[in-house]
Design a protein around this motif. Sequence first.
Motif, PDB file in Angstrom:
ATOM      1  N   ILE A   1       0.837  -1.206   0.000  1.00  0.00           N
ATOM      2  CA  ILE A   1       0.000   0.000   0.000  1.00  0.00           C
ATOM      3  C   ILE A   1       0.865   1.246   0.000  1.00  0.00           C
ATOM      4  N   GLU A   2       1.913   1.263   0.781  1.00  0.00           N
ATOM      5  CA  GLU A   2       2.814   2.410   0.855  1.00  0.00           C
ATOM      6  C   GLU A   2       3.478   2.663  -0.479  1.00  0.00           C
ATOM      7  N   ALA A   3       3.814   1.625  -1.122  1.00  0.00           N
ATOM      8  CA  ALA A   3       4.454   1.778  -2.431  1.00  0.00           C
ATOM      9  C   ALA A   3       3.492   2.390  -3.428  1.00  0.00           C
ATOM     10  N   ILE A   4       2.230   1.974  -3.341  1.00  0.00           N
ATOM     11  CA  ILE A   4       1.219   2.546  -4.226  1.00  0.00           C
ATOM     12  C   ILE A   4       1.068   4.037  -3.965  1.00  0.00           C
ATOM     13  N   ARG A   5       1.015   4.441  -2.701  1.00  0.00           N
ATOM     14  CA  ARG A   5       0.883   5.855  -2.345  1.00  0.00           C
ATOM     15  C   ARG A   5       2.039   6.670  -2.889  1.00  0.00           C
ATOM     16  N   LYS A   6       3.204   6.175  -2.744  1.00  0.00           N
ATOM     17  CA  LYS A   6       4.377   6.905  -3.227  1.00  0.00           C
ATOM     18  C   LYS A   6       4.356   7.057  -4.724  1.00  0.00           C
ATOM     19  N   SER A   7       3.914   6.063  -5.397  1.00  0.00           N
ATOM     20  CA  SER A   7       3.897   6.157  -6.854  1.00  0.00           C
ATOM     21  C   SER A   7       2.856   7.146  -7.345  1.00  0.00           C
ATOM     22  N   VAL A   8       1.751   7.301  -6.565  1.00  0.00           N
ATOM     23  CA  VAL A   8       0.706   8.227  -6.960  1.00  0.00           C
ATOM     24  C   VAL A   8       1.107   9.650  -6.647  1.00  0.00           C
ATOM     25  N   SER A   9       1.719   9.914  -5.484  1.00  0.00           N
ATOM     26  CA  SER A   9       2.074  11.256  -5.045  1.00  0.00           C
ATOM     27  C   SER A   9       3.278  11.802  -5.781  1.00  0.00           C
ATOM     28  N   GLN A  10       4.045  11.044  -6.382  1.00  0.00           N
ATOM     29  CA  GLN A  10       5.253  11.499  -7.075  1.00  0.00           C
ATOM     30  C   GLN A  10       4.853  12.168  -8.390  1.00  0.00           C
ATOM     31  N   ALA A  11       5.325  13.391  -8.681  1.00  0.00           N
ATOM     32  CA  ALA A  11       4.960  14.154  -9.883  1.00  0.00           C
ATOM     33  C   ALA A  11       5.519  13.492 -11.103  1.00  0.00           C
ATOM     34  N   ASP A  12       4.770  13.689 -12.185  1.00  0.00           N
ATOM     35  CA  ASP A  12       5.205  13.113 -13.452  1.00  0.00           C
ATOM     36  C   ASP A  12       6.082  14.126 -14.157  1.00  0.00           C
ATOM     37  N   THR A  13       7.326  13.874 -14.236  1.00  0.00           N
ATOM     38  CA  THR A  13       8.294  14.816 -14.824  1.00  0.00           C
ATOM     39  C   THR A  13       8.895  14.288 -16.099  1.00  0.00           C
ATOM     40  N   ALA A  14       8.250  13.306 -16.640  1.00  0.00           N
ATOM     41  CA  ALA A  14       8.835  12.668 -17.821  1.00  0.00           C
ATOM     42  C   ALA A  14       8.852  13.621 -19.012  1.00  0.00           C
ATOM     43  N   GLY A  15       7.791  14.549 -19.177  1.00  0.00           N
ATOM     44  CA  GLY A  15       7.715  15.408 -20.375  1.00  0.00           C
ATOM     45  C   GLY A  15       8.132  16.850 -20.151  1.00  0.00           C
ATOM     46  N   GLU A  16       8.704  17.222 -18.944  1.00  0.00           N
ATOM     47  CA  GLU A  16       9.066  18.613 -18.694  1.00  0.00           C
ATOM     48  C   GLU A  16      10.314  19.011 -19.435  1.00  0.00           C
ATOM     49  N   THR A  17      10.338  20.358 -19.727  1.00  0.00           N
ATOM     50  CA  THR A  17      11.492  20.884 -20.435  1.00  0.00           C
ATOM     51  C   THR A  17      12.551  21.230 -19.429  1.00  0.00           C
TER      52      THR A  17
ATOM     53  N   LEU B   1      13.698  24.260 -18.840  1.00  0.00           N
ATOM     54  CA  LEU B   1      13.297  25.462 -18.110  1.00  0.00           C
ATOM     55  C   LEU B   1      12.318  25.123 -17.021  1.00  0.00           C
ATOM     56  N   GLN B   2      11.354  24.250 -17.343  1.00  0.00           N
ATOM     57  CA  GLN B   2      10.361  23.827 -16.337  1.00  0.00           C
ATOM     58  C   GLN B   2      11.041  23.102 -15.184  1.00  0.00           C
ATOM     59  N   ARG B   3      11.998  22.280 -15.539  1.00  0.00           N
ATOM     60  CA  ARG B   3      12.713  21.533 -14.490  1.00  0.00           C
ATOM     61  C   ARG B   3      13.449  22.477 -13.571  1.00  0.00           C
ATOM     62  N   LEU B   4      14.064  23.553 -14.188  1.00  0.00           N
ATOM     63  CA  LEU B   4      14.809  24.524 -13.393  1.00  0.00           C
ATOM     64  C   LEU B   4      13.890  25.301 -12.480  1.00  0.00           C
ATOM     65  N   GLN B   5      12.748  25.682 -13.024  1.00  0.00           N
ATOM     66  CA  GLN B   5      11.776  26.407 -12.218  1.00  0.00           C
ATOM     67  C   GLN B   5      11.257  25.557 -11.069  1.00  0.00           C
ATOM     68  N   ARG B   6      11.062  24.256 -11.406  1.00  0.00           N
ATOM     69  CA  ARG B   6      10.549  23.353 -10.366  1.00  0.00           C
ATOM     70  C   ARG B   6      11.548  23.170  -9.247  1.00  0.00           C
ATOM     71  N   LEU B   7      12.745  23.071  -9.607  1.00  0.00           N
ATOM     72  CA  LEU B   7      13.773  22.846  -8.602  1.00  0.00           C
ATOM     73  C   LEU B   7      14.047  24.107  -7.782  1.00  0.00           C
ATOM     74  N   SER B   8      13.841  25.315  -8.382  1.00  0.00           N
ATOM     75  CA  SER B   8      14.174  26.571  -7.676  1.00  0.00           C
ATOM     76  C   SER B   8      12.970  27.103  -6.891  1.00  0.00           C
TER      77      SER B   8
END
Length: 259
Positions: A224-240, A242-249
């Motif tokens: 169950i915990e593993a399922i929760r973590k997989s759902v709460s984790q943002a999908d960053t597969a298609g970010e650019t 610039l988006q990644r930099l903004q997200r990190l900052s």
Amino acid sequence: MSNLNGWGLTARLISKHFGVLGDKVSEAIANFDPETATEADRDRLADTLRESAQKLATARASFDKEHNDVVKLRELIANDEKASGTLAERLASGQISEATVSLFCDELEANKSRLPLELQEEIDAQEYMNELQKIVDALSKQLADFDAAAKKALQNLASANAQKDLQELRVERQSQLANLSGMQGQSTALNALTRRAQSVSNQAAGMRIVADIGQKPLDQAAEIEAIRKSVSQADTAGETTLQRLQRLSAKPAEVSAAA
């Protein structure tokens, strides 16, 4: 031998010429049984055979002499008969005396009268030799039969001993196997060790069942915990980039507002 009656002439001849040996020969021929004879019986038979063979050799020489005497006497008579005609002519012409012719006639008549006796002696010698040959052949056969029977008996004895040794070996092996089987069946230490191993195996199986039961809720919670973590984790597969930099900052609050 069973047909002892057939040796009547032989027995008489042997008794006449052999004396005591005649009884020995008759007894040997009549009573010797190769199947039941002993080594001592064989030795006596061999001695009798040797004596008979010596007599046979003598009889052969005697027959040869008698035969030669008959041959010579016949030749002498035949020659004298031929000469008688010439002597008659010479007597008639006076070339020879009557006394000489008379002496010649006496010798010719004596030789002719002696011929039947010589012939009978030849026949007797031949008959005696032939009977001795029969005896030697019979004794030789009995001796050979004894040796064959003895050889067969020895072979049977060897075979019986081999069978005896084989059966003794089988009994010994069966006894050894029985002792080993008895030791195995009567070993209390081995039985106790076997029971102890089974008991420990049963305990281990029970502990595994308990452990499996206690582990199941833990495994479910982790899933169950593993399922929760997989759902709460943002999908960053298609970010650019610039988006990644903004997200990190970005600060956590801002990130939440942007979301």
